[in-house]
Write a protein that holds these residues in place. Structure first.
Motif, short mmCIF file in Angstrom:
data_model
loop_
_atom_site.label_atom_id
_atom_site.label_comp_id
_atom_site.label_asym_id
_atom_site.label_seq_id
_atom_site.Cartn_x
_atom_site.Cartn_y
_atom_site.Cartn_z
N SER A 61 4.47 -3.98 -64.33
CA SER A 61 4.55 -5.43 -64.19
C SER A 61 5.99 -5.91 -64.32
CB SER A 61 3.69 -6.11 -65.25
OG SER A 61 3.85 -7.51 -65.18
N THR A 62 6.33 -6.93 -63.54
CA THR A 62 7.66 -7.52 -63.61
C THR A 62 7.69 -8.80 -64.45
OG1 THR A 62 7.25 -8.82 -61.59
CG2 THR A 62 8.23 -6.62 -61.32
N ILE A 63 6.58 -9.14 -65.10
CA ILE A 63 6.47 -10.41 -65.81
C ILE A 63 7.54 -10.57 -66.89
CG2 ILE A 63 5.00 -11.87 -67.24
CD1 ILE A 63 4.19 -11.71 -64.30
#
Length: 210
Positions: free
Chosen positions: A2-4
């Protein structure tokens, strides 16, 4: 994967430190732009990289004196093609046949479909479409930079004609549509609180049942 967390960290940096981004990481950002999604895969844009200090200073003046352009490690200029024609489509399929070893001419029907879709657009609509594809690539670069811990500042506040003249973009059939300053924040600088529309007002799930 995830790039969150990376996106929570990033923000548009207004003042860059003197630290330079190394070539390997710049190449990663450029590869992210090259691999980005693009309508029909046509990629009607290029990314030009500026790091010469005198040139950055001149471009800063043409960006209404914004310091990000002058201070950044590198400036990425996303430049869209100004003429979208059958030749644009033909160049893509030439690459496709070469890189996939697909028999030449086997996708002529699909190529004709794309040409027809482009022909239905006005010249202004085709240029706007090309700019939109460059913006998709910009978004990919912003995300990759955040994952790598590199600061960015995307910008549209610049004199487009002046940039085109200074960089000689017009002679290549290109026009600057958006720029992105690349570099690093000062070591003791923290990310500010990110202000965004609350999820309940931003996302709506839709179905035929209403």
């Amino acid at each position: 994967m995830s790039t969150i967390a990376a996106l929570q960290w990033r923000y548009s940096l207004k003042n860059f430190s003197n630290q330079k981004v190394d070539d390997d990481k710049i190449n990663n950002l450029l590869e992210a732009a090259r691999l980005s999604a693009s309508s029909y895969g046509l990629q009607p844009y290029q990314v030009w990289v500026i790091q010469e200090r005198d040139l950055l200073a001149k471009l800063s003046e043409q960006a209404f004196g914004q310091s990000q352009v002058r201070e950044c490690s590198h400036l990425l200029v996303f430049a869209n093609e100004t003429v979208i024609s059958d030749a644009t489509v033909e160049r893509y399929f030439a690459r496709h046949y070469q890189q996939t070893q697909t028999p030449v001419g086997s996708l002529d029907g699909y190529a004709d479909h794309i040409k027809s879709a482009m022909a239905e657009k006005s010249d202004d609509s085709r240029r706007a479409w090309a700019e939109q594809q460059a913006y998709i690539a910009l978004g990919t670069v912003l995300t990759e930079a955040a994952v790598l811990g590199i600061d960015t500042c995307p910008m549209t506040g610049f004199d487009q004609q002046a940039f085109n003249q200074t960089l000689g973009l017009s002679q290549y059939g290109l026009s600057a549509c958006v720029i992105c300053a690349i570099g690093y924040r000062e070591a003791d600088m923290q990310s500010p609180v990110k202000v965004r529309i609350p999820r309940e007002h931003f996302v709506r799930f839709v179905s035929l049942k209403g």
